[in-house]
Enzyme design. Structure first.
Site, mmCIF file in Angstrom:
data_model
loop_
_atom_site.group_PDB
_atom_site.id
_atom_site.type_symbol
_atom_site.label_atom_id
_atom_site.label_comp_id
_atom_site.label_asym_id
_atom_site.label_seq_id
_atom_site.Cartn_x
_atom_site.Cartn_y
_atom_site.Cartn_z
ATOM 1 N N TYR A 1 -10.097 -4.522 -4.657
ATOM 2 C CA TYR A 1 -9.123 -5.345 -4.232
ATOM 3 C C TYR A 1 -9.280 -6.494 -3.851
ATOM 4 C CZ TYR A 1 -5.475 -8.641 -2.991
ATOM 5 O OH TYR A 1 -4.800 -9.677 -2.886
ATOM 6 N N ASN B 1 4.079 -9.967 2.005
ATOM 7 C CA ASN B 1 5.179 -10.987 1.520
ATOM 8 C C ASN B 1 5.546 -9.367 1.480
ATOM 9 O OD1 ASN B 1 3.906 -13.766 0.651
ATOM 10 N ND2 ASN B 1 2.844 -12.834 1.961
ATOM 11 N N HIS C 1 -7.871 4.113 2.898
ATOM 12 C CA HIS C 1 -6.924 3.134 3.671
ATOM 13 C C HIS C 1 -7.180 2.686 5.049
ATOM 14 C CE1 HIS C 1 -1.800 3.721 3.829
ATOM 15 N NE2 HIS C 1 -2.369 2.692 3.882
ATOM 16 N N ASN D 1 3.841 1.640 9.063
ATOM 17 C CA ASN D 1 4.839 1.933 7.648
ATOM 18 C C ASN D 1 6.015 3.198 7.555
ATOM 19 O OD1 ASN D 1 2.940 0.603 5.886
ATOM 20 N ND2 ASN D 1 1.634 2.509 5.595
ATOM 21 N N ASP E 1 -0.402 -18.568 -17.233
ATOM 22 C CA ASP E 1 -0.103 -17.109 -16.581
ATOM 23 C C ASP E 1 -0.790 -16.351 -17.942
ATOM 24 O OD1 ASP E 1 1.245 -15.800 -13.694
ATOM 25 O OD2 ASP E 1 0.882 -14.032 -15.693
ATOM 26 N N LYS F 1 -11.350 -10.132 -3.783
ATOM 27 C CA LYS F 1 -10.708 -11.732 -3.016
ATOM 28 C C LYS F 1 -11.468 -12.003 -2.056
ATOM 29 C CE LYS F 1 -7.092 -12.076 -3.593
ATOM 30 N NZ LYS F 1 -6.439 -13.776 -4.529
ATOM 31 N N THR G 1 -6.307 -12.956 0.898
ATOM 32 C CA THR G 1 -5.184 -11.996 1.808
ATOM 33 C C THR G 1 -5.857 -12.499 2.807
ATOM 34 O OG1 THR G 1 -4.820 -9.714 1.831
ATOM 35 C CG2 THR G 1 -6.331 -10.683 0.150
ATOM 36 N N ASP G 2 -5.187 -10.704 4.333
ATOM 37 C CA ASP G 2 -6.002 -11.054 5.448
ATOM 38 C C ASP G 2 -6.465 -9.625 5.007
ATOM 39 O OD1 ASP G 2 -3.490 -9.003 4.239
ATOM 40 O OD2 ASP G 2 -2.636 -8.877 7.084
ATOM 41 N N GLU G 3 -6.866 -9.547 3.671
ATOM 42 C CA GLU G 3 -6.913 -8.199 3.429
ATOM 43 C C GLU G 3 -8.447 -8.290 3.435
ATOM 44 O OE1 GLU G 3 -6.101 -5.282 0.204
ATOM 45 O OE2 GLU G 3 -3.782 -5.134 0.979
HETATM 46 P P1 NAD Z 1 1.729 -10.363 -8.632
HETATM 47 O O1 NAD Z 1 0.946 -9.572 -9.466
HETATM 48 O O2 NAD Z 1 3.095 -9.855 -8.602
HETATM 49 O O3 NAD Z 1 1.302 -11.427 -10.093
HETATM 50 C C1 NAD Z 1 -0.235 -11.599 -10.168
HETATM 51 C C2 NAD Z 1 0.361 -12.876 -12.045
HETATM 52 O O4 NAD Z 1 -0.612 -12.850 -11.806
HETATM 53 C C3 NAD Z 1 1.123 -12.188 -12.660
HETATM 54 O O5 NAD Z 1 1.905 -12.773 -12.974
HETATM 55 C C4 NAD Z 1 0.263 -11.686 -13.766
HETATM 56 O O6 NAD Z 1 0.099 -12.642 -15.051
HETATM 57 C C5 NAD Z 1 -1.178 -13.187 -12.563
HETATM 58 N N1 NAD Z 1 -2.126 -12.656 -14.263
HETATM 59 C C6 NAD Z 1 -3.238 -11.624 -13.691
HETATM 60 N N2 NAD Z 1 -4.244 -11.536 -14.740
HETATM 61 C C7 NAD Z 1 -4.473 -12.556 -14.730
HETATM 62 C C8 NAD Z 1 -5.441 -13.674 -16.067
HETATM 63 N N3 NAD Z 1 -6.515 -13.027 -16.033
HETATM 64 N N4 NAD Z 1 -5.038 -15.036 -16.232
HETATM 65 C C9 NAD Z 1 -3.906 -15.688 -15.826
HETATM 66 N N5 NAD Z 1 -2.684 -14.803 -15.355
HETATM 67 C C10 NAD Z 1 -3.125 -13.410 -14.506
HETATM 68 O O7 NAD Z 1 0.853 -10.682 -7.762
HETATM 69 P P2 NAD Z 1 1.305 -11.524 -5.911
HETATM 70 O O8 NAD Z 1 1.784 -10.328 -5.411
HETATM 71 O O9 NAD Z 1 2.405 -12.428 -6.367
HETATM 72 O O10 NAD Z 1 0.240 -12.119 -5.308
HETATM 73 C C11 NAD Z 1 -0.253 -13.775 -5.956
HETATM 74 C C12 NAD Z 1 -1.375 -13.625 -4.970
HETATM 75 O O11 NAD Z 1 -1.848 -13.658 -3.826
HETATM 76 C C13 NAD Z 1 -2.661 -13.139 -5.439
HETATM 77 O O12 NAD Z 1 -3.804 -13.905 -5.455
HETATM 78 C C14 NAD Z 1 -2.940 -11.886 -4.044
HETATM 79 O O13 NAD Z 1 -4.155 -11.837 -4.014
HETATM 80 C C15 NAD Z 1 -2.074 -13.326 -2.873
HETATM 81 N N6 NAD Z 1 -2.158 -12.406 -1.864
HETATM 82 C C16 NAD Z 1 -0.547 -11.295 -1.839
HETATM 83 C C17 NAD Z 1 -0.179 -10.866 -0.939
HETATM 84 C C18 NAD Z 1 1.548 -9.684 -0.736
HETATM 85 O O14 NAD Z 1 1.439 -9.473 0.078
HETATM 86 N N7 NAD Z 1 1.414 -9.773 -2.159
HETATM 87 C C19 NAD Z 1 -0.828 -11.002 0.368
HETATM 88 C C20 NAD Z 1 -1.211 -12.372 0.292
HETATM 89 C C21 NAD Z 1 -1.210 -12.896 -0.637
HETATM 90 O O1 TDX Z 2 4.597 4.261 -1.858
HETATM 91 C C1 TDX Z 2 3.532 3.915 -1.097
HETATM 92 N N1 TDX Z 2 3.369 4.511 -0.080
HETATM 93 C C2 TDX Z 2 3.289 3.846 0.967
HETATM 94 O O2 TDX Z 2 2.420 4.723 2.514
HETATM 95 C C3 TDX Z 2 3.139 2.582 -1.590
HETATM 96 C C4 TDX Z 2 3.469 1.652 -2.995
HETATM 97 C C5 TDX Z 2 2.159 1.770 -0.173
HETATM 98 N N2 TDX Z 2 2.153 3.101 1.248
HETATM 99 C C6 TDX Z 2 1.568 2.261 1.996
HETATM 100 C C7 TDX Z 2 -0.149 1.788 2.368
HETATM 101 C C8 TDX Z 2 -0.128 0.598 3.045
HETATM 102 O O3 TDX Z 2 -0.062 0.622 4.528
HETATM 103 O O4 TDX Z 2 2.147 0.942 2.683
HETATM 104 C C9 TDX Z 2 1.079 0.161 3.116
HETATM 105 C C10 TDX Z 2 1.530 -1.498 1.656
HETATM 106 O O5 TDX Z 2 0.942 -0.777 0.530
HETATM 107 P P1 TDX Z 2 0.923 -1.675 -0.427
HETATM 108 O O6 TDX Z 2 2.579 -1.931 -0.715
HETATM 109 O O7 TDX Z 2 0.685 -1.144 -1.371
HETATM 110 O O8 TDX Z 2 0.560 -2.924 0.848
HETATM 111 P P2 TDX Z 2 -0.737 -3.387 0.920
HETATM 112 O O9 TDX Z 2 -1.864 -2.293 0.274
HETATM 113 O O10 TDX Z 2 -1.113 -3.632 1.921
HETATM 114 O O11 TDX Z 2 -1.443 -4.790 -0.188
HETATM 115 C C11 TDX Z 2 -0.619 -5.611 -0.257
HETATM 116 O O12 TDX Z 2 -0.643 -6.646 0.732
HETATM 117 C C12 TDX Z 2 -1.307 -7.139 0.873
HETATM 118 C C13 TDX Z 2 -0.684 -6.136 -1.224
HETATM 119 O O13 TDX Z 2 -0.334 -5.655 -2.915
HETATM 120 C C14 TDX Z 2 -1.598 -7.057 -2.068
HETATM 121 O O14 TDX Z 2 -2.251 -8.529 -3.089
HETATM 122 C C15 TDX Z 2 -1.742 -8.275 -0.388
HETATM 123 O O15 TDX Z 2 -3.052 -8.931 -0.295
#
Ligand code: NAD
Ligand code: TDX
Length: 350
Positions: free
Chosen positions: A156, A186, A290, A255, A34, A160, A131-133
């Protein structure tokens, strides 16, 4: 004996995946690679940092000479790749960082794996967490399946989607053993409070306005992070090479409804009068581009590997709110930036 490099293990989902593999597979050796960006926090792994089968390596997946060297010295059997820039709003402000980490970083890892594992593709595996996005936005009906055409809208999701294409290209062109999973939103412990659920919990707790983008009509499909980690474990061990699985909990929430539910839960847990926290809800300018609705069809994962979510959303949200109430120090450190000194304190002396 397997040696697995897990990238992004100091982030939200990565820390849950690292913990699960370290605890459940003492015979494996787990290397957490990381860069420790603003989203990487080693305090997320305090409970396992001294386990004999765990090691942290600080490094950047974009740095090709470093990654090649890491493969040569560590001799991994597998990579589980989670490192990414993950916040849609940040991708709107700084898209190029997302191209660098998510596209170039993934291609750099794939190329190192292709070279280092040559002749051993049948004994090695590159697992890409996506991701589903990538599938774009749904209308009021329908679900994303594994064969839904890619249609990303944000920088983003475009980055991906591009990384997913590179993973498939390395399988189809070179025969690398790759697997991809595309998961819905998540939630759970150690979630950085810039994303909706932890941001809302933190703001409600502190009596600060809770920003809701647009009218709050957008829909997300929420999954407890530990169920995602369990799905990754199953897919990593059982999927056929070159396959893709969607992961999701059939749990769609507008939301605004989700925020209202969080307000109710926190009213109860903080001993506030009913409706007090909901007064903090503040509608703000919508996110550019959005996506209206995400919803995952996870039938393939259920039918082929027997995975279903282990808890309901109500249970998961309750656990999550309790975690944020019980871990004020973690929240203070993350919101003040103090967490970034943890690496120095813990690792500089080694
Ligand atoms: P996060 O932003 O919490 O963590 C990302 C991690 O990657 C961090 O620890 C960061 O330091 C590390 N990182 C970033 N750039 C880097 C680099 N250049 N080299 C090495 N490490 C680096 O993200 P998350 O929410 O835990 O998501 C993890 C993965 O799952 C991502 O690939 C994201 O696209 C995917 N994902 C996330 C969600 C969600 O809801 N959060 C849903 C579906 C998929
Ligand atoms: O302050 C806020 N107010 C608000 O209305 C924020 C931060 C978000 N939102 C809305 C935007 C989205 O419709 O809430 C929803 C969720 O937003 P985020 O938590 O930023 O997530 P999203 O944009 O859906 O993306 C997340 O899910 C898919 C993760 O960040 C991604 O990494 C993952 O791939």
């Amino acid at each position: 004996m397997q040696k697995i490099i897990i990238t992004g293990g100091a982030g939200f989902i990565g820390s849950h995946v690292v913990r699960r593999f370290v605890r459940n597979y003492p015979q494996y050796s787990i290397i957490n690679l990381d860069k420790l960006t603003y989203a990487g926090n080693l305090a997320n792994l305090k409970d396992i940092e001294h386990e004999p089968n765990y090691r942290f390596v600080k490094g950047d997946i974009v740095d090709a000479p470093f990654i090649d060297q890491l493969f040569a010295t560590e001799k991994p059997d597998a990579v589980i790749h989670l490192a990414a820039e993950s916040h849609v709003d940040r991708s709107i402000t700084d898209p190029i960082e997302f191209v660098s980490t998510n596209v170039v970083g993934t291609a750099t890892l794939l190329n190192a794996a292709r070279n280092y594992w040559k002749g051993n593709y049948d004994k090695t595996r590159f697992y890409h967490v996506s991701t589903d996005e990538v599938y774009g936005s749904l209308g009021e009906t329908g679900l994303f399946t594994e064969s839904t055409a890619y249609d990303p809208h944000s920088p983003y999701s475009a980055s991906k989607a591009s990384s997913d294409h590179f993973v498939r290209a390395y399988h189809d062109t070179y025969g690398l053993d790759t697997v991809i999973s595309n998961c819905s939103n998540n939630y759970g412990s150690f979630h950085f409070p810039e994303k909706l659920i932890p941001l809302a919990i933190n703001n409600i707790k502190q009596n600060k306005p809770v920003p809701v983008y647009g009218k709050g009509e957008n829909i997300r499909d929420w999954l407890w992070v530990e169920d995602h980690a369990r799905a990754i474990d199953l897919i990593f061990h059982q999927a056929k090479a070159g396959t893709t699985y969607n992961i999701g909990g059939h749990n769609e929430w507008k939301n605004i409804d989700l925020i209202r539910l969080l307000c109710q839960i926190l009213d109860q847990k903080l001993g506030r009068t009913e409706g007090e926290s909901a007064k903090l809800i503040t509608f703000v300018t919508d996110r550019a581009g959005h996506d209206l609705r995400y919803a995952i069809d996870a039938t393939k994962l259920k039918n082929e590997l027997g995975w279903i979510p282990s808890i309901t959303f109500e249970q998961g949200l309750d656990k999550t709110v309790d975690w944020y109430l019980d871990n004020q120090q973690w929240l203070n450190d993350v919101t003040s930036g103090n967490y970034q000194q943890y690496y120095q304190q813990q690792y500089a002396k080694r």
